[in-house]
Design a protein around this motif. Structure first.
Motif, PDB file in Angstrom:
ATOM      1  N   VAL A   1       0.918  -1.143  -0.140  1.00 14.63           N
ATOM      2  CA  VAL A   1      -0.003  -0.234   0.099  1.00 14.63           C
ATOM      3  C   VAL A   1       0.945   1.325   0.066  1.00 14.63           C
ATOM      4  N   LYS A   2       2.097   1.026   0.751  1.00 14.95           N
ATOM      5  CA  LYS A   2       3.021   2.309   0.526  1.00 14.95           C
ATOM      6  C   LYS A   2       3.554   2.511  -0.668  1.00 14.95           C
ATOM      7  N   LYS A   3       3.739   1.597  -1.450  1.00 18.05           N
ATOM      8  CA  LYS A   3       4.050   1.541  -2.880  1.00 18.05           C
ATOM      9  C   LYS A   3       3.080   2.288  -3.774  1.00 18.05           C
TER      10      LYS A   3
ATOM     11  N   ILE B   1      -6.464   3.386   0.038  1.00 14.34           N
ATOM     12  CA  ILE B   1      -5.631   2.182  -0.454  1.00 14.34           C
ATOM     13  C   ILE B   1      -5.399   1.404   0.822  1.00 14.34           C
ATOM     14  N   GLN B   2      -6.134  -0.052   0.847  1.00 18.82           N
ATOM     15  CA  GLN B   2      -6.127  -0.877   1.740  1.00 18.82           C
ATOM     16  C   GLN B   2      -5.743  -2.286   1.554  1.00 18.82           C
ATOM     17  N   ALA B   3      -4.800  -3.064   2.432  1.00 15.92           N
ATOM     18  CA  ALA B   3      -4.515  -4.282   2.103  1.00 15.92           C
ATOM     19  C   ALA B   3      -5.501  -5.247   3.355  1.00 15.92           C
ATOM     20  N   ALA B   4      -6.110  -6.159   2.801  1.00 23.82           N
ATOM     21  CA  ALA B   4      -7.041  -6.878   3.688  1.00 23.82           C
ATOM     22  C   ALA B   4      -7.049  -8.371   3.387  1.00 23.82           C
TER      23      ALA B   4
ATOM     24  N   MET C   1       2.902  -4.032 -10.501  1.00 17.29           N
ATOM     25  CA  MET C   1       4.206  -4.509 -10.204  1.00 17.29           C
ATOM     26  C   MET C   1       4.478  -4.327  -8.953  1.00 17.29           C
ATOM     27  N   ALA C   2       3.970  -3.451  -8.246  1.00  9.11           N
ATOM     28  CA  ALA C   2       4.312  -3.174  -6.681  1.00  9.11           C
ATOM     29  C   ALA C   2       4.133  -4.080  -5.972  1.00  9.11           C
ATOM     30  N   VAL C   3       3.301  -4.888  -6.038  1.00  5.86           N
ATOM     31  CA  VAL C   3       3.253  -6.064  -5.241  1.00  5.86           C
ATOM     32  C   VAL C   3       4.352  -7.253  -5.221  1.00  5.86           C
TER      33      VAL C   3
END
Length: 631
Positions: free
Chosen positions: A544-546, A560-563, A621-623
């Protein structure tokens, strides 16, 4: 070790000691089997396989000086750009030794771990293998893997040191590494320079003297192994074969046993390295067969060719199907190019059947294809070829490996993309692929490399010392932790001196979860990943930072969230672009400004409910970024 210095005796010289070319061999009588030698060159990447193949072609006058160029057998544009071998190549050479003319069949093989299946196919068609080791870099991870593979195929291994003309070469120490790590006699090692041609004649003599002649009965029923193929738009499928028994000639009616198809032979021949027609191919020889086959799908690598009818021979042991371990989505950046991308993938698969593709749809990206590859380098090369040859601008989703799930009913399901992962309540067991990784590095860097493997949930198997200054660490590590960045981090940790090789060990149970990425409250399926529960918080924060840095600011605030499931584990907010609505207010009552701010806030809220967020390609590609702050 006593006779070793003579083996590497170097006298300065250049191409002056090369034989002049006498033209390309065209006509040929059937040669006695005892004068045939079939061998391949195996080595770690960048140890000089293709350069040695060039010098062999020159020494045997197979290619004229006028036609000669560097990396002659690497004829694909992407191979020449990257300076690596991707496809194995076969070429027949003529060489006189002690008054006898020999037919030497060379198969040049790739060195990168992604194309290991190409090496395995080549070994099946040979009786010997030249094991090439860089005289400065020494024994590397892929050197060990290829040497053991050749021994498993019962091949005669001819150890050879390359680049001995370099000032910093250390042949004695490297020969000792070969003897210690591979149990090959150091006194039998040839020293050669692919650049100057020094020692190549001695290597050819060693091949003739030590590699056994092929066995096989030329009077028996035809039995030939298919080890490769490519498609020619004018002549159809060109099938590469090694004849094990019998003979094959133009006009024969043959049968592909596994494919269960019958064909008339229109032409047989050999590569010199260009295709040259022959009258027939007999047991022990390597060449090609053309049967007017219009689709490569009818040609199965590892199939056996025999005669049609009841007299056909039994099938030979084939090859294992290459296992696709890395999957990603490929989408046209312009949705109008979907059919063009489909045609390009079909065309590319004709000449590279090692990757697969099937249509899929994404809410974020539209219509595209889910593609399976042998590894990350293979994925990059396929994407590069698509963009070069078909002129298509592609959007690629983050790659992932193949997982397995055992559901509550005991059914095992392969998972090729995170979207296929069912709810946690339906999963009995989550399995991940495990690989055994061999890492070779200077002994001074053992500590940093062990830390690198431990951070990736690696389990230490053993440590071996190849020499007083070089060591090999062996770890069992999850594949997803290997393919993304382990090689790059290894190079960084060892100042470029570390190398690695890996082999699939199988699947093991793990505590895995699907982590979703939500942008503006909507799940972006193309950004979902599967990861270990322990790493989920760290990877979620890193992603999420990226993404916050990659997604442009909009007129409204973007969350922007990660869940994991319904639990949010990380969040970043892209601030809205703001207009100064109170710019014209000079002094006066504050209530006027508050009214303007409230009106602006209401407008932002309404805009957020109906607005859409544009996500750039590089954000997908950030992941891949695992982050440096490991906990």
């Amino acid at each position: 070790m006593g006779r070793l210095p003579e083996a590497f005796g170097y006298s300065p010289g250049s191409h002056s000691n090369l034989l002049p070319s006498q033209g390309i061999f065209i006509t040929m009588a059937i040669i006695d089997q005892k004068y045939i030698r079939n061998f391949c060159i195996i080595a770690h990447i960048d140890h000089g396989k293709s350069t040695l193949a060039d010098r062999l072609l020159e020494k045997t006058a197979t290619v004229s000086v006028r036609e000669m160029k560097e990396q002659l057998l690497d004829d694909m544009e992407v191979e020449r750009e990257r300076g690596i071998t991707i496809k194995a190549r076969a070429v027949v050479m003529k060489y006189k030794h002690e008054g006898k003319e020999y037919e030497i069949n060379l198969i040049d093989t790739p060195g990168h771990v992604d194309f290991q299946y190409e090496v395995g196919r080549s070994l099946t068609c040979c009786e010997g293998a030249v094991l090439l080791v860089d005289a400065f870099q020494g024994v590397e991870a892929q050197t060990v893997a290829n040497a053991f593979m050749a021994m498993e195929h019962d091949l005669e291994v001819v150890p050879c040191l390359s680049k001995i003309d370099l000032n910093h070469a250390r042949p004695l120490e490297v020969a000792e590494e070969i003897e210690h790590s591979l149990a090959l006699d150091a006194t039998d090692i040839c020293g050669i320079s692919g650049k100057t041609g020094q020692g190549v004649d001695a290597l050819l003599a060693r091949i003739i003297e030590h590699v056994p002649a092929p066995s096989g009965d030329r009077q028996a029923t035809l039995q030939a192994m298919v080890f490769d193929s490519h498609y020619d738009k004018f002549r159809g499928a060109i099938t590469y074969v090694r004849v094990m028994n019998g003979t094959i000639k133009k006009g024969d009616r043959i049968r592909f046993i596994r494919g269960e198809t019958n064909h008339d032979v229109l032409e047989v021949g050999q590569f010199t390295p260009r295709p040259v027609a022959r009258d027939e191919l007999a047991a022990g020889q390597v060449g090609y067969v053309i049967c007017n086959i219009k689709s490569l799908e009818l040609v199965n690598i590892g199939d056996t060719i025999t005669v049609q009818g009841d007299k056909g021979a039994k099938p030979l042991p084939g090859y294992q199907e290459p296992k696709r371990m890395v999957f990603c989505g490929l989408y046209p950046s312009d949705g109008q190019d979907f059919e063009q991308l489909r045609d390009a993938l079909k065309s590319l698969r004709i000449n590279d059947p090692s990757f697969t593709f099937e249509p899929e749809t994404s809410d974020a990206l539209g219509f595209g294809f889910r593609c399976g590859f042998l590894g990350l380098l293979h994925m990059e090369i396929v994407q590069q070829r698509l963009e070069q040859e078909a002129d298509i601008d592609l959007v690629q989703t983050a790659p992932n490996v193949t997982y397995q799930i055992i559901d509550r009913n005991g059914v095992t399901v392969d998972i090729h993309k995170p979207q296929d992962v069912p709810d946690a309540g339906e999963i009995e067991t989550f399995l991940q692929p495990i690989v055994r990784v061999s890492l070779i590095q200077p002994s001074d860097y053992i500590g940093p490399v062990m830390q690198l493997c431990n951070e990736r949930r690696g389990i230490h198997v053993r440590t071996e010392f190849l020499s007083p200054t070089r060591s090999m660490l062996v770890y069992d590590i999850p594949l997803d932790a290997v393919i993304y960045d382990l090689h790059d981090k290894l190079k960084s940790s060892t100042r470029g001196y570390g190398t690695m090789d890996y082999e699939i060990r199988g699947y093991e149970e793990a505590d895995l979860v699907r982590m979703d990425i939500l942008v503006n409250g909507k799940r972006v399926d193309a950004l979902s990943i599967i990861c270990d529960r322990v790493d989920a918080d760290r990877r979620g924060r890193a992603v999420v930072k990226k993404l916050k840095a990659e997604i442009d600011r909009h007129m409204f605030e973007v969350a922007i969230q990660a869940a994991i499931g319904n639990r949010v584990i990380a969040r970043e907010t892209v601030k809205a672009l703001r207009k100064n609505v109170t710019a014209k207010c000079y002094g006066g009552d504050i209530s006027r400004k508050r009214k303007l701010w409230a009106k602006q806030k209401e407008g932002k809220k309404r805009m957020k409910s109906i607005g859409s967020v544009d996500i750039p390609q590089k954000a997908f590609m950030a992941v891949l970024e695992t982050g440096e702050d490991r906990t």
